[in-house]
Design a protein around this motif. Structure first.
Motif, short mmCIF file in Angstrom:
data_model
loop_
_atom_site.label_atom_id
_atom_site.label_comp_id
_atom_site.label_asym_id
_atom_site.label_seq_id
_atom_site.Cartn_x
_atom_site.Cartn_y
_atom_site.Cartn_z
N ALA A 141 1.41 7.99 6.67
CA ALA A 141 0.19 7.90 7.68
C ALA A 141 -0.42 9.48 8.19
O ALA A 141 -1.29 9.49 8.96
CB ALA A 141 0.42 7.23 9.07
N ASP A 142 0.38 10.18 7.42
CA ASP A 142 -0.02 11.68 7.53
C ASP A 142 -1.48 12.09 7.22
O ASP A 142 -2.10 11.48 6.13
CB ASP A 142 0.81 12.61 6.75
N GLY A 143 -2.13 12.60 8.39
CA GLY A 143 -3.78 12.73 8.16
C GLY A 143 -4.64 11.39 8.20
O GLY A 143 -5.82 11.58 8.00
N ALA A 144 -4.17 10.14 8.64
CA ALA A 144 -4.64 9.05 9.00
C ALA A 144 -5.72 9.38 10.11
O ALA A 144 -5.07 9.89 11.11
CB ALA A 144 -3.75 7.88 9.41
N ALA A 173 0.77 -1.15 -0.14
CA ALA A 173 0.05 0.12 0.18
C ALA A 173 0.95 1.30 -0.06
O ALA A 173 2.08 1.28 0.24
CB ALA A 173 -0.86 -0.09 1.10
N THR A 174 0.41 2.41 -0.30
CA THR A 174 1.14 3.39 -0.26
C THR A 174 0.70 4.51 0.81
O THR A 174 1.32 5.56 1.23
CB THR A 174 0.95 4.37 -1.83
N ARG A 175 -0.44 4.36 1.28
CA ARG A 175 -0.98 5.41 2.38
C ARG A 175 -1.66 4.72 3.43
O ARG A 175 -2.45 3.57 3.17
CB ARG A 175 -1.85 6.22 1.82
N VAL A 176 -1.78 4.99 4.82
CA VAL A 176 -2.79 4.48 5.72
C VAL A 176 -3.43 5.59 5.87
O VAL A 176 -3.28 6.72 6.11
CB VAL A 176 -1.68 4.47 7.26
N ALA A 177 -4.84 5.02 5.67
CA ALA A 177 -5.96 5.99 5.95
C ALA A 177 -6.51 6.20 7.32
O ALA A 177 -7.24 7.07 7.45
CB ALA A 177 -6.94 5.56 4.72
#
Length: 113
Positions: free
Chosen positions: A57-60, A23-27
């Protein structure tokens, strides 16, 4: 402030899981936090937000589900909430309560992109 150390552990789990799943991002991170875990949830949210800045994970979102303190009486077998940390069975007054929930501190699930 042990919430910072907890937030670091959560972030580590999230980033490792993200990498393992290409994955590319933690939501979103979904946590279970027991009533007796000794965690200040707002402090944990603050620490997590600060630590995730500039990471995948910025903004998760950090979703926290509080788990009540529940005990099972070894004498009468009833399962009941433990209120005000009184470890006597409210039904039979036995002191043989086994804690069956309320100590959790667990990453329940993650949402990644």
């Amino acid at each position: 402030m042990h919430e910072m150390a907890i937030a670091e552990g959560i972030l580590g789990i999230a980033l490792k899981t993200m990498d393992e799943n290409a994955a590319t991002r933690v939501a979103r991170v979904n946590l279970l936090v027991g009533e007796m875990a000794g965690v200040e949830c707002e402090s944990l949210r603050f620490c997590f937000a600060a630590l995730t800045k500039g990471t995948a994970a910025d903004g998760a979102a950090l979703s926290i589900e509080r788990v009540p303190l529940i005990g099972r009486c070894g004498a009468c077998g009833r399962e009941q909430p433990i209120e005000r940390y009184s470890f006597l069975c409210p039904s039979c007054r036995s002191g043989a309560l086994e804690i069956i929930s309320g100590r959790e501190l667990k990453v329940e699930s993650l949402e990644v992109d």
